[in-house]
Write an enzyme that holds these catalytic residues in place. Structure first.
Site, mmCIF file in Angstrom:
data_model
loop_
_atom_site.group_PDB
_atom_site.id
_atom_site.type_symbol
_atom_site.label_atom_id
_atom_site.label_comp_id
_atom_site.label_asym_id
_atom_site.label_seq_id
_atom_site.Cartn_x
_atom_site.Cartn_y
_atom_site.Cartn_z
ATOM 1 N N LYS A 66 0.804 -1.225 0.000
ATOM 2 C CA LYS A 66 0.000 0.000 0.000
ATOM 3 C C LYS A 66 0.840 1.278 0.000
ATOM 4 C CE LYS A 66 -4.110 -2.020 2.050
ATOM 5 N NZ LYS A 66 -5.082 -2.014 3.147
ATOM 6 N N GLY A 239 -14.114 -7.283 10.979
ATOM 7 C CA GLY A 239 -14.043 -6.360 9.847
ATOM 8 C C GLY A 239 -14.692 -6.753 8.530
#
Ligand code: NDP
Length: 280
Positions: A66, A239
């Site tokens: 990322k 999540g």
């Protein structure tokens, strides 16, 4: 022509993203494909650029790429710039634009899916990696009275807090320093649950008024969710919703359409429940 999208990560074979984007595409009648690219760090840059050179329309990026993805694109959205991490890339004319939809996905899950509301909450964010960095700006949007970032390596928590210092009432520390503090919301943005571990934080940070949220997800309770339930947390969630909502945000960026996330989340939860029941 079918528009092509994909997820670059290492590893990615376990990912639910093709399932999620496949459901979004069918629901909204989009002609698109989405596949997984197992891309080790030394090949990530060249493989993503090759994907776009050969006509690809957009990518998602996951662990461990990322931050490198933020250097690869031509332009960053303000929230990706703040996070210094990119999980979604879209082609705009001949430029690559990097965005970060993780934090927005977390907030939508907390507020819309789980119906949680606070006024000036005390928030504890565990972890100081890419996911914590992406979540920090959106969590500050909840106007907390206090937001503490705690990490196993305290130096990384302090660095993260320094980068956001002018954005809100932030402090950083090591886990042991949390003793005797109370929090309304604890977000676990460490990857400890992926190895069945729980961050070594004092147990008195959790009480019946605390919502514990694990960014990790799995079949059955994650280690952090199981730990929070044992301690009597008011709510303990994992999540899945964040996963679906960050994907919906990426889909909107790519296709200009916002899919209905509720049926996709239901389908994922029922598959996860089935997997938890099946002997393996
Ligand atoms: P990173 O590798 O960037 O960061 C990992 C973090 O976890 C670091 O702060 C590290 O601490 C900490 N950590 C790792 N193991 C332990 C442990 N045993 N005890 C305490 N701390 C530990 O990962 P990401 O930030 O990208 O991802 C973090 C988590 O968030 C993962 O579980 C990932 O699956 C999840 N995630 C979920 C999303 C969703 O949509 N639901 C989206 C994005 C991420 P240290 O600095 O000391 O090494």
């Amino acid at each position: 022509m079918t528009a092509t999208y994909g997820l670059f990560g290492y590893p990615v074979h376990h990912s639910w993203s093709p399932f999620i984007h496949g459901m979004f595409a069918r629901q909204t009648g989009q002609d698109m494909s989405y596949r997984l690219y197992e891309s080790p760090p030394e090949r990530f840059r060249s493989e993503v650029l090759e994907f776009f050179r050969s006509g690809g329309s957009g990518v998602n990026v996951t662990l461990p790429h990322k931050r490198i993805a933020a250097d690869l694109v031509n332009e960053l959205t303000p929230r990706a710039q703040l996070a210094d991490a990119v999980n979604t890339v879209v082609r705009r004319d001949e430029r690559l634009v990097g965005d970060n939809t993780d934090g927005a996905g977390l907030l939508t899950d907390l507020q819309k899916n789980l119906g949680l509301q606070w006024s000036s909450p005390r928030i504890l964010l565990l972890g100081a990696g890419g996911a914590a960095r992406g979540a920090l700006g959106p969590l500050l949007g909840l106007r907390p009275r206090l937001l503490v970032v705690a990490n196993r390596s305290a130096g990384r928590a302090l660095e993260l807090v320094r980068d956001f210092a002018d954005q809100g009432p932030l402090s950083g520390c090591e886990f042991a320093r949390l003793e005797h503090q109370h929090f309304d919301l604890i977000v676990n943005a460490t990857s400890a649950s992926l190895r069945g571990e729980v961050p070594l934080i004092p147990i008195d940070v959790v009480d019946s008024m605390t919502t514990c949220y694990d960014m990790a997800y799995g079949a059955g309770d994650t280690a952090f969710v199981a730990w929070a339930k044992r301690l009597g947390a008011g709510r303990a969630e994992q999540g899945w919703g964040m996963l679906v909502e960050q994907a919906a945000e990426a889909f909107h960026l790519w296709r200009g359409i916002r899919p209905d996330t509720a049926p996709v989340l239901r389908a994922l939860r029922s598959r996860a429940a089935m997997a938890a029941r099946s002997p393996s």
